[in-house]
Scaffold this motif. Structure first.
Motif, PDB file in Angstrom:
ATOM      1  N   TYR A 225      10.068  -5.238  -1.506  1.00 18.50           N
ATOM      2  CA  TYR A 225      10.185  -4.828  -0.113  1.00 18.50           C
ATOM      3  C   TYR A 225       9.344  -3.590   0.162  1.00 18.50           C
ATOM      4  O   TYR A 225       8.541  -3.546   1.086  1.00 18.50           O
ATOM      5  N   VAL A 226       9.521  -2.579  -0.676  1.00 21.64           N
ATOM      6  CA  VAL A 226       8.790  -1.329  -0.478  1.00 21.64           C
ATOM      7  C   VAL A 226       7.290  -1.583  -0.576  1.00 21.64           C
ATOM      8  O   VAL A 226       6.508  -1.125   0.258  1.00 21.64           O
ATOM      9  N   ALA A 227       6.909  -2.345  -1.603  1.00 26.47           N
ATOM     10  CA  ALA A 227       5.485  -2.611  -1.800  1.00 26.47           C
ATOM     11  C   ALA A 227       4.906  -3.302  -0.578  1.00 26.47           C
ATOM     12  O   ALA A 227       3.889  -2.870  -0.021  1.00 26.47           O
ATOM     13  N   SER A 228       5.581  -4.359  -0.135  1.00 25.38           N
ATOM     14  CA  SER A 228       5.007  -5.116   0.967  1.00 25.38           C
ATOM     15  C   SER A 228       5.066  -4.312   2.265  1.00 25.38           C
ATOM     16  O   SER A 228       4.161  -4.385   3.095  1.00 25.38           O
ATOM     17  N   HIS A 229       6.130  -3.539   2.424  1.00 26.92           N
ATOM     18  CA  HIS A 229       6.275  -2.741   3.623  1.00 26.92           C
ATOM     19  C   HIS A 229       5.192  -1.665   3.689  1.00 26.92           C
ATOM     20  O   HIS A 229       4.531  -1.475   4.703  1.00 26.92           O
ATOM     21  N   ASP A 230       5.004  -0.966   2.578  1.00 25.66           N
ATOM     22  CA  ASP A 230       4.050   0.133   2.581  1.00 25.66           C
ATOM     23  C   ASP A 230       2.606  -0.350   2.498  1.00 25.66           C
ATOM     24  O   ASP A 230       1.696   0.369   2.904  1.00 25.66           O
ATOM     25  N   LEU A 231       2.418  -1.554   1.981  1.00 24.15           N
ATOM     26  CA  LEU A 231       1.057  -2.100   1.930  1.00 24.15           C
ATOM     27  C   LEU A 231       0.551  -2.481   3.317  1.00 24.15           C
ATOM     28  O   LEU A 231      -0.634  -2.514   3.565  1.00 24.15           O
ATOM     29  N   GLN A 232       1.510  -2.783   4.196  1.00 26.87           N
ATOM     30  CA  GLN A 232       1.116  -3.225   5.533  1.00 26.87           C
ATOM     31  C   GLN A 232       0.372  -2.142   6.282  1.00 26.87           C
ATOM     32  O   GLN A 232      -0.539  -2.418   7.056  1.00 26.87           O
ATOM     33  N   GLU A 233       0.789  -0.901   6.037  1.00 28.12           N
ATOM     34  CA  GLU A 233       0.255   0.239   6.792  1.00 28.12           C
ATOM     35  C   GLU A 233      -1.272   0.359   6.615  1.00 28.12           C
ATOM     36  O   GLU A 233      -2.004   0.250   7.600  1.00 28.12           O
ATOM     37  N   PRO A 234      -1.753   0.566   5.378  1.00 26.82           N
ATOM     38  CA  PRO A 234      -3.216   0.691   5.223  1.00 26.82           C
ATOM     39  C   PRO A 234      -3.944  -0.595   5.604  1.00 26.82           C
ATOM     40  O   PRO A 234      -5.061  -0.548   6.124  1.00 26.82           O
ATOM     41  N   LEU A 235      -3.292  -1.711   5.376  1.00 26.51           N
ATOM     42  CA  LEU A 235      -3.946  -2.969   5.676  1.00 26.51           C
ATOM     43  C   LEU A 235      -4.208  -3.111   7.171  1.00 26.51           C
ATOM     44  O   LEU A 235      -5.239  -3.621   7.595  1.00 26.51           O
ATOM     45  N   ARG A 236      -3.234  -2.637   7.945  1.00 23.08           N
ATOM     46  CA  ARG A 236      -3.396  -2.707   9.392  1.00 23.08           C
ATOM     47  C   ARG A 236      -4.621  -1.901   9.832  1.00 23.08           C
ATOM     48  O   ARG A 236      -5.369  -2.290  10.709  1.00 23.08           O
ATOM     49  N   MET A 237      -4.779  -0.764   9.151  1.00 22.90           N
ATOM     50  CA  MET A 237      -5.937   0.078   9.458  1.00 22.90           C
ATOM     51  C   MET A 237      -7.234  -0.663   9.166  1.00 22.90           C
ATOM     52  O   MET A 237      -8.159  -0.685   9.981  1.00 22.90           O
TER      53      MET A 237
END
Lengths: 139, 428
Positions: free
Chosen positions: B210-222
């Protein structure tokens, strides 16, 4: 109608720039006040410290994932302040999975938006925000 | 040890009694009473000394019952010989004097039954002895008091030792039970620890995902947003290659976004089974169809809907299963216009849902692998997808206590079946 005072609590400069650009392009007359972390957001909303003279925002855009104090803490500490609680609130989140936060903090009037994946999405979000704001202002 | 001392004391007392009685006949009844008292006291003493002597048969596990009775008979015979040896000294007086130790030993060794047998046998033999030496008349004029005393003492001794035997058996049982309880407790503790460890590691894994996928979304969105901006603002201003690079970057970011989204969805499903409310599977299918409306319209697919029952399930998750299965059916379509059918039927007594298509189907050898995470059978370009849709279906179905499987062959289409927790399903 005077410019809408928007408080944006967001630490990611990339998101800030996308939102700023989208706001510029929308033609929505606004003034954006930016706070970069949860502690500053609390100071601004509760008019403390450097923000003792802060202008009351007409709309709060709150990122949940803020440094120092996170968005949830900001919600927890401000919802008991009747003046702050009366300001329309939009939560911006990186994922769609945290919608429960509104119920959790007793904010049935709040809104929850997932941060868009691209600039077009940001422009759509801003136009939705403007429509929402005008509806609220009319009430 | 104490039991042996008491035993010796009892035996000595009865022997002494015999000698005394021989010397001073008037001491007879007194001495006999004292002897009996000593015998009973010795048995009581043995009981108080916490248990039977170590030679007692009750102490030897698994001894045959007849052995105790045989021992009782032998002891009585020995006593008879002893009594016969004293016959010239005692005559028909103190008839039971030598039988007391036999009764006591028989009872101590074998418990109530052998003790009583020794008593009765002694009476029989003693009376026989009287008959043999002094005739019918002496038998009829026999010492009633001595007989009663002997019977009473024999009974008491037998009963006392029987209580000891029972207590010993209970103690043995209790000891075995206590031992068993200790072992059970130890096994349960190990099990508890293992389960706790499993739950913890499972939670950690889910939390990690959960944490990995949640926090990975942030830079990916950028990445996604800014590469997209680059593309839209500078398209055509750079060379053709640059446009292609940007297109690949956008596509990669979008794919990764899809993967992370599905990984997050998967990790949020949780693995603990819950009690689910009864919901309408029809409604869940409606929700799934609403999400797929544009895909449906674009594909020109036709759907046949059988009536669906009410089931105990999480409505959102059941809709997700329908959505993923129908989405797959449309994605892996053949050249024919897609024809889908959703229904539910009894299959080995279970409510079994099915989603049938006329798509490309697949080699049945892959029918297990397709449910594994990130497992895809087609090359990237043919069909878009993260390869998680069926893993999510599997996790949801298993969380509901059911299972999912596919029947398929290449070119013949596929039928996906799944069950939910059957016991709570009921017809609409």
């Amino acid at each position: 109608m005077s410019a809408t005072e928007i408080l944006l609590a967001e630490d990611n400069p990339g998101d800030v720039m996308l939102l700023e650009d989208a706001l510029e392009q929308s033609g929505w007359e606004h003034r954006l006040h930016l706070v970069r972390d949860g502690a500053e957001a609390l100071d601004y909303l509760l008019r403390r410290g450097a923000h003792a003279q802060a202008i009351r925002p007409d709309l709060i855009l709150l990122d949940l994932n803020l440094p120092i104090r996170n968005g949830r803490e900001v919600l927890a500490e401000t919802r008991t302040d009747p003046e702050v609680a009366a300001i329309p609130l939009v939560i911006l989140s990186g994922s769609e999975w945290e919608q429960g936060v509104l119920k959790e903090y007793g904010l049935p009037g709040g809104h929850y938006l997932v941060k868009p994946m691209n600039f077009r999405g940001y422009r759509e979000m801003v136009s939705n925000l403007e429509r929402l704001w005008r509806n609220l202002a009319r009430v | 040890m104490l039991a042996i001392v008491f035993l010796l004391l009892g035996t000595l007392a009865s022997a002494g009694q015999a000698v005394l009685a021989g010397a001073w006949p008037w001491l007879g009844p007194l001495a006999q009473g004292a002897g009996i008292a000593c015998l009973v006291a010795s048995v009581r003493g043995a009981a108080r000394a916490k248990g039977l002597p170590s030679w007692s048969l009750a102490r030897q596990k698994g001894h045959p019952v007849w052995l105790a009775y045989l021992l009782a008979c032998s002891l009585v015979l020995v006593s008879l010989s002893l009594r016969l040896a004293l016959q010239s000294l005692l005559g028909t007086t103190h008839l039971y004097i030598t039988f007391y130790p036999a009764v006591m030993l028989a009872a101590l060794a074998g418990g109530f039954g052998p003790g009583l047998l020794a008593t009765l046998l002694s009476v029989l033999l003693a009376q026989g002895l009287v008959f043999a030496t002094a005739g019918q008349a002496a038998l009829q004029a026999g010492d009633g008091v001595a007989l009663c005393l002997f019977l009473g003492a024999g009974w008491m001794v037998a009963a006392s030792t029987d209580r000891m035997h029972r207590a010993l058996a209970r103690a043995g049982d209790a000891e075995a039970r206590a031992q068993g309880a200790v072992e059970l407790e130890r096994a349960q503790e190990v099990l508890r620890r293992t389960v706790a460890e499993l739950v913890r590691s499972n939670e950690e894994l889910e939390r990690f995902a959960y944490v990995a996928s949640h926090d990975l979304q942030e830079p990916l969105r950028m990445v996604n947003a800014y590469v997209g901006l680059l593309g839209s603002r500078y398209q055509g201003q750079l060379d053709g290659k640059a446009d292609q690079y940007i297109a690949f970057a956008v596509e990669g970011a979008e794919r990764m976004q899809g993967l992370i989204h599905d990984l997050l969805a998967y990790s949020r499903l949780g693995s603990q089974a819950h009690r689910f409310p009864l919901i309408s599977a029809e409604d869940a299918l409606d929700v799934a169809l609403a999400s797929l409306r544009s895909v449906f319209e674009a594909s020109g697919a036709r759907l046949v809907r059988d009536p669906l029952p009410r089931v105990a399930a999480d409505a959102g998750q059941l809709a997700q299963v329908f959505q993923n299965l129908l989405g797959n059916a449309l994605k892996y379509r053949s050249e024919r216009p897609p024809l889908l059918r959703v229904g539910c039927r009894e299959h080995h007594g279970l409510q079994t849902f099915f989603v049938k298509d006329n798509g490309i189907g697949m080699d049945p050898q892959y029918s297990q692998r397709i449910f594994e995470i990130f497992q895809r059978l087609t090359i990237r370009d043919t069909c878009a997808g993260t390869g998680m849709g069926l893993s999510i279906c599997k996790k949801i179905v298993e969380r509901h206590g059911g299972r999912i499987w596919v029947e398929t062959s290449p070119g013949e289409g596929s039928t996906f079946f799944f069950t939910l927790n059957d016991a709570t399903g009921s017809p609409a």
